[in-house]
Design a protein around this motif. Structure first.
Motif, PDB file in Angstrom:
ATOM      1  N   PRO A 723       0.808  -1.231   0.000  1.00 19.18           N
ATOM      2  CA  PRO A 723       0.000   0.000   0.000  1.00 19.18           C
ATOM      3  C   PRO A 723       0.830   1.264   0.000  1.00 19.18           C
ATOM      4  N   GLN A 724       2.039   1.214   0.533  1.00 14.99           N
ATOM      5  CA  GLN A 724       2.872   2.401   0.613  1.00 14.99           C
ATOM      6  C   GLN A 724       3.285   2.882  -0.774  1.00 14.99           C
ATOM      7  N   ASN A 725       3.642   1.924  -1.637  1.00 18.58           N
ATOM      8  CA  ASN A 725       4.174   2.295  -2.953  1.00 18.58           C
ATOM      9  C   ASN A 725       3.203   2.050  -4.104  1.00 18.58           C
ATOM     10  N   ALA A 726       2.113   1.385  -3.819  1.00 20.36           N
ATOM     11  CA  ALA A 726       1.240   1.003  -4.927  1.00 20.36           C
ATOM     12  C   ALA A 726      -0.209   1.398  -4.707  1.00 20.36           C
ATOM     13  N   SER A 727      -0.443   2.433  -3.922  1.00 22.85           N
ATOM     14  CA  SER A 727      -1.824   2.807  -3.621  1.00 22.85           C
ATOM     15  C   SER A 727      -2.593   3.248  -4.863  1.00 22.85           C
ATOM     16  N   LYS A 728      -1.881   3.876  -5.808  1.00 18.05           N
ATOM     17  CA  LYS A 728      -2.574   4.372  -7.001  1.00 18.05           C
ATOM     18  C   LYS A 728      -3.013   3.244  -7.933  1.00 18.05           C
ATOM     19  N   TYR A 729      -2.389   2.080  -7.826  1.00 16.25           N
ATOM     20  CA  TYR A 729      -2.797   0.957  -8.672  1.00 16.25           C
ATOM     21  C   TYR A 729      -4.274   0.610  -8.483  1.00 16.25           C
ATOM     22  N   PHE A 730      -4.771   0.916  -7.299  1.00 15.95           N
ATOM     23  CA  PHE A 730      -6.152   0.581  -6.973  1.00 15.95           C
ATOM     24  C   PHE A 730      -7.155   1.269  -7.911  1.00 15.95           C
ATOM     25  N   TYR A 731      -6.740   2.388  -8.491  1.00 16.14           N
ATOM     26  CA  TYR A 731      -7.639   3.167  -9.347  1.00 16.14           C
ATOM     27  C   TYR A 731      -7.624   2.699 -10.812  1.00 16.14           C
ATOM     28  N   LEU A 732      -6.749   1.782 -11.130  1.00 13.18           N
ATOM     29  CA  LEU A 732      -6.602   1.378 -12.531  1.00 13.18           C
ATOM     30  C   LEU A 732      -7.762   0.506 -12.960  1.00 13.18           C
ATOM     31  N   THR A 733      -8.270   0.758 -14.164  1.00 16.91           N
ATOM     32  CA  THR A 733      -9.458   0.048 -14.643  1.00 16.91           C
ATOM     33  C   THR A 733      -9.233  -0.710 -15.950  1.00 16.91           C
ATOM     34  N   ASN A 734      -8.014  -0.610 -16.549  1.00 18.11           N
ATOM     35  CA  ASN A 734      -7.756  -1.290 -17.831  1.00 18.11           C
ATOM     36  C   ASN A 734      -6.254  -1.449 -18.024  1.00 18.11           C
ATOM     37  N   PRO A 735      -5.805  -2.335 -18.882  1.00 21.19           N
ATOM     38  CA  PRO A 735      -4.370  -2.596 -19.052  1.00 21.19           C
ATOM     39  C   PRO A 735      -3.587  -1.413 -19.606  1.00 21.19           C
ATOM     40  N   ASP A 736      -4.215  -0.563 -20.435  1.00 21.47           N
ATOM     41  CA  ASP A 736      -3.499   0.595 -20.980  1.00 21.47           C
ATOM     42  C   ASP A 736      -3.221   1.627 -19.891  1.00 21.47           C
ATOM     43  N   ALA A 737      -4.169   1.756 -18.954  1.00 16.07           N
ATOM     44  CA  ALA A 737      -3.933   2.652 -17.819  1.00 16.07           C
ATOM     45  C   ALA A 737      -2.757   2.154 -16.989  1.00 16.07           C
ATOM     46  N   LEU A 775      -7.076  11.148 -20.073  1.00 16.12           N
ATOM     47  CA  LEU A 775      -8.139  10.178 -19.824  1.00 16.12           C
ATOM     48  C   LEU A 775      -7.772   8.823 -20.405  1.00 16.12           C
ATOM     49  N   SER A 776      -8.140   7.768 -19.634  1.00 19.12           N
ATOM     50  CA  SER A 776      -7.920   6.399 -20.091  1.00 19.12           C
ATOM     51  C   SER A 776      -9.204   5.618 -19.928  1.00 19.12           C
ATOM     52  N   GLU A 778     -11.191   1.658 -21.263  1.00 13.97           N
ATOM     53  CA  GLU A 778     -11.130   0.417 -22.026  1.00 13.97           C
ATOM     54  C   GLU A 778     -11.845   0.548 -23.365  1.00 13.97           C
ATOM     55  N   LEU A 779     -12.616   1.611 -23.526  1.00 10.78           N
ATOM     56  CA  LEU A 779     -13.320   1.846 -24.788  1.00 10.78           C
ATOM     57  C   LEU A 779     -12.431   2.495 -25.843  1.00 10.78           C
ATOM     58  N   PHE A 780     -11.284   3.053 -25.445  1.00 10.68           N
ATOM     59  CA  PHE A 780     -10.379   3.692 -26.405  1.00 10.68           C
ATOM     60  C   PHE A 780      -9.605   2.619 -27.168  1.00 10.68           C
ATOM     61  N   GLN A 781      -9.041   3.037 -28.300  1.00 10.16           N
ATOM     62  CA  GLN A 781      -8.164   2.154 -29.070  1.00 10.16           C
ATOM     63  C   GLN A 781      -6.945   1.780 -28.228  1.00 10.16           C
ATOM     64  N   ASP A 782      -6.409   0.572 -28.460  1.00  9.46           N
ATOM     65  CA  ASP A 782      -5.269   0.106 -27.671  1.00  9.46           C
ATOM     66  C   ASP A 782      -4.145   1.138 -27.647  1.00  9.46           C
ATOM     67  N   PHE A 783      -3.586   1.346 -26.458  1.00 11.70           N
ATOM     68  CA  PHE A 783      -2.429   2.221 -26.220  1.00 11.70           C
ATOM     69  C   PHE A 783      -2.710   3.668 -26.601  1.00 11.70           C
ATOM     70  N   THR A 784      -3.978   4.061 -26.559  1.00 16.53           N
ATOM     71  CA  THR A 784      -4.358   5.423 -26.934  1.00 16.53           C
ATOM     72  C   THR A 784      -5.066   6.103 -25.764  1.00 16.53           C
ATOM     73  N   PHE A 785      -4.735   7.400 -25.576  1.00 14.94           N
ATOM     74  CA  PHE A 785      -5.287   8.179 -24.472  1.00 14.94           C
ATOM     75  C   PHE A 785      -5.849   9.488 -25.027  1.00 14.94           C
ATOM     76  N   LYS A 786      -6.783  10.055 -24.277  1.00 16.57           N
ATOM     77  CA  LYS A 786      -7.428  11.285 -24.729  1.00 16.57           C
ATOM     78  C   LYS A 786      -6.888  12.457 -23.920  1.00 16.57           C
ATOM     79  N   VAL A 787      -6.307  13.410 -24.627  1.00 18.91           N
ATOM     80  CA  VAL A 787      -5.804  14.637 -24.015  1.00 18.91           C
ATOM     81  C   VAL A 787      -6.564  15.781 -24.659  1.00 18.91           C
ATOM     82  N   GLU A 788      -7.383  16.453 -23.835  1.00 16.41           N
ATOM     83  CA  GLU A 788      -8.325  17.440 -24.352  1.00 16.41           C
ATOM     84  C   GLU A 788      -9.220  16.741 -25.384  1.00 16.41           C
TER      85      GLU A 788
END
Length: 802
Positions: A723-737, A775-776, A778-788
């Protein structure tokens, strides 16, 4: 010991000459007797009657010439090969010595070997022929030269429709039958258009006619009437009726002048005569087709000829062509034939048909000693062009190989310089493009070691697919150097096969950055084309033929007499293989471990909450009944209905239940009461999960989302274990994130991470880096993120953030 042939010549005052011609096992074809006509040997001040002998490319020849100093010849002495000075003599005591070794490398054809003194006096002359080792001189080499000329001319015919006005007819000679037909076939529609232009606006002349009329009907009297009056007194009278010519005589009739338009002029007579000549030529050409057809089906050609005859015949039945008299073949020439609309182009086409095309001088047309490996490369490209045209049946949409220069067709085919021909299928978007020396370059979007330039590249596009398919070819005029010739293997050089692997590996990286290596289609293959000396049937057992099916890299025989296997490959590749099959033949690395790791980020966990109100009763209900309920969600496509694992957090504590979901049901509030619910139920319908493997755990933080959330099993496990070093992992919802998370961590980029409230996409999460929201989902194309409002691939995104 190496076999050799020794030839020597000697005469007093002329010196002594010896040739040692080393034998070679690489002569796969025999020299035919007709080659003897090109043999000549003379010199040494006497008749040299020697049995004709011939040489082969790469065959080594040792020579030694010794002449004493006290002769009438002037040193130093030179050995010349095809007028090129190979070596000069050195003085050794009282003699001059000219010694060394030469071979003709790839140079074949008629060859001249001379020894001359410093005053250019001839001492010795040998004219012979150098024959290719890897192909038959008559059936392959000469056929190769004929192929080059024929294919280039056919390409010129294809380009005539757009360039015929710039093309120049030969000054002398007549066209061959095939040349005549090809030019007519290429330009027939243009010819018809110009005949239609002439028919609509034909040249004409205004002529005058004279006739005898009664004077009351004459509107325009002719100036010749006075002369006519003197000769035709029978129309005179003394009663002053008619035209009074003298005081005593009048005429009742006179000459009337009438103007009219005629099309029976030289230009129209010529056009009508030329059209009749074309019709007769078509009739004779059709007869020759019938004579030579044999068992072959020429019905399509016959139909085309008959169609052309009918269309031309139709013009002869319409003005102005049906009003012309016989054409007089006079020596003078009407310049209006080269000026009038329609006439000029018709005349130009007629000259092209009569004399043939004027082709500019080009190296590949000169049959003389030349670099045969380069000739083989040129021929290979042109032959592939011919095969592609035959296989696809498509018209040429673009080509930069045949150009008009100084009114002559010239060939832009030169080693190191790119050329391109593109075929297009009618009424579709399908294209096939062949490149010569196309360079796959390194630039801002393409990253690999260094530029790649295969001899030939074929790109073809299929309907419904945006990305093209590629195939690479390299021409190699050589065999494996260490081959066991006695076993008749004749394999292609291994370094050439290795070069194809290098091409493919490098060119894969010219693809857009969002393409992965494993998505390289197997169709990105490569073939070495080489002059395999045995039959194509024997080559089918060769390992490099079999490797084409397995790894799509191999070799094929390619000579004028051996092009069946290459033709079959092109036909299968472009016409017989569906584009879906090309995509199905991926080159796959062993990525099972990678996929297994990536899939762990796809196993999500639904996060629910047991509220503080009536918390003990709620906990007991979950424990006793192995049930957990949430208010009914009417959207049956919601991710909640796919839940296989659930984390039930106890609000206000770090306790939670982690369990699997066996199934779900929809129950009413009364049904829940009957099962033991003692607290107030605020809605009448609930989704109820049946739980198994219920396990109580401690969470590092207090977790109590108001609505259910999602995490991944891998993220949850990392969070629980570190939990000390990996607390943010809890928020991940897909492999690209998860991938972006690790990239940011590895590059020491600070970021924040949070869930985003959006019912239509519960997998949506937000990374914040320096006030930039990423933004990340699972509906986005693989390895793709939305910026603005822009979607960015992860590699480009990380580059921007660094």
């Amino acid at each position: 010991m190496t076999n050799q042939k020794i030839i020597s010549f000697e005469n007093t005052g002329w010196g002594f000459l010896e040739f040692q011609i080393l034998d070679t096992k690489r002569n796969f074809f025999q020299v035919k007797s007709e080659g003897r006509k090109n043999f000549l040997i003379t010199g040494f001040g006497k008749d040299l009657n020697y049995e004709p002998f011939f040489l082969f490319e790469w065959q080594k020849v040792h020579y030694e010439y010794i002449i004493e100093d006290n002769t009438t010849f002037n040193p130093p002495f030179e050995l010349r090969i095809n007028n090129r000075i190979e070596k000069k003599s050195n003085k050794k005591g009282k003699s001059h010595l000219l010694t060394g070794q030469f071979s003709f490398n790839d140079q074949v054809g008629e060859t001249k070997i001379e020894i001359r003194d410093n005053s250019n006096a001839l001492i010795f002359l040998l004219k012979t022929e150098v024959f290719p080792q890897k192909m038959d001189y008559n059936s392959d080499y000469k056929a190769m030269m004929e192929d080059i000329s024929s294919i280039v001319k056919n390409l010129a015919y294809d380009s005539l429709k757009d360039t015929f006005k710039k093309a120049k007819a030969r000054m002398r000679g007549i066209s061959t039958e095939d040349e005549w037909w090809n030019i007519l076939d290429a330009l027939f529609e243009v010819l018809v258009i110009n005949l239609s232009v002439i028919r609509r606006s034909p040249k004409h002349e205004i002529k005058k006619s004279i006739e005898v009329l009664s004077v009351d009907k004459i509107k325009n009297a002719s100036r010749k009437s006075m002369e006519w009056f003197r000769k035709h007194g029978q129309f005179s009278n003394l009663e002053n009726k008619g035209v009074k010519v003298t005081s005593q005589r009048s005429f009742t009739h006179a000459l009337a002048e009438k103007k009219y338009v005629t099309y029976d002029i030289y230009e129209n007579r010529f056009v009508a005569w030329a059209v009749k000549k074309l019709i007769n030529h078509l009739r004779d050409y059709k007869k020759n087709v019938f004579k030579t057809a044999g068992k072959k089906d020429f019905s399509a050609l016959i139909y085309r000829i008959q169609k052309y005859q009918g269309r031309l015949q139709g013009f002869l039945h319409e003005p102005p062509f049906n009003e012309t008299s016989e054409f007089e073949k006079v020596s003078w020439f009407s310049t209006s034939l080269t000026r009038g609309a329609g006439y000029r182009d018709f005349m130009h086409i007629y000259l092209l048909l009569s004399r043939g095309l004027e082709l500019a001088e080009n190296d590949i047309f000169k049959i003389e000693p030349k670099d045969i490996s380069m000739l083989y490369e040129y021929w290979g490209f042109l032959k592939l062009v011919q095969l592609l045209k035959e296989q696809t049946g498509n018209s040429i949409e673009y080509q930069d190989l045949i150009q008009i220069s100084a009114n002559k067709f010239s060939v832009k085919l030169k080693k190191g310089e790119p050329s391109k021909i593109q075929f297009k299928k009618e009424d579709t978007s399908e294209t096939t493009t062949i490149y010569y020396n196309r360079e796959f370059r390194k630039d801002g979007k393409k990253v690999f070691t260094y530029n790649q330039k295969p001899d030939y590249s074929i790109k073809f596009k299929k309907n419904g697919f945006e990305k093209p398919f590629w195939y690479l070819f390299d021409a190699k005029y050589r065999f494996e150097e260490n081959v066991d010739l006695d076993r008749n293997q004749f394999n292609v050089p291994q370094d050439a096969i290795g070069q194809l692997h290098r091409y493919r590996d490098a060119i894969l990286h010219t693809e857009p950055v969002n393409s992965t290596y494993r998505a390289a289609i197997k169709n990105l293959g490569g073939i070495i084309l080489y002059p395999y000396p045995q039959s194509e049937a024997e080559f089918i057992t060769n390992d490099y033929y079999k490797s084409i099916e397995h790894v799509n890299i191999g070799a094929l025989p390619f000579l004028p007499s051996k092009s069946t296997l290459v033709s079959f490959l092109l036909n299968k590749m472009i016409n017989k293989t569906a584009p879906e099959e090309h995509f199905e033949k991926f080159i796959e690395m062993d990525n099972s471990e990678y996929l297994k790791h990536r899939n762990t980020w796809k196993e999500w966990v639904t996060i629910g909450t047991i509220q503080k109100k009536n918390q003990k009763e709620r906990i007991r209900f979950v424990s006793d009944n192995s049930l957990f309920h949430i208010p009914l969600i009417k959207n049956l496509n919601s991710k909640i209905y796919l839940t296989k694992k659930i984390l039930i957090c106890i609000s206000g504590t770090k306790k939670a239940f982690l369990c699997n979901v066996s199934k779900w049901n929809i129950l009413s509030d009364n049904e829940l009461v009957n099962l033991g619910a003692t607290w107030e139920l605020r809605t009448d319908k609930y989704v109820v999960f049946e739980l198994k493997d219920l396990k109580e755990i401690q969470t590092p933080d207090y977790l109590a989302p108001l609505n259910f959330r999602y995490s991944t099993l891998e993220g949850l496990n990392r969070y629980l274990n570190d939990p000390q070093n990996a607390s943010k992992y809890f928020y991940l919802t897909n492999p690209d994130a998860a991938r972006l998370y690790e990239e940011l961590e590895n590059n020491e980029i600070d970021f924040e991470l949070k869930w985003v409230d959006q019912k239509s996409d519960p997998s949506l999460i937000c990374f914040t880096v320096k006030h930039t929201e990423i933004l990340s989902s699972e509906l986005f194309q693989d390895f793709t993120f939305k910026v603005e409002s822009e979607f960015i691939h992860i590699n480009k995104l990380i580059s921007k953030l660094l």
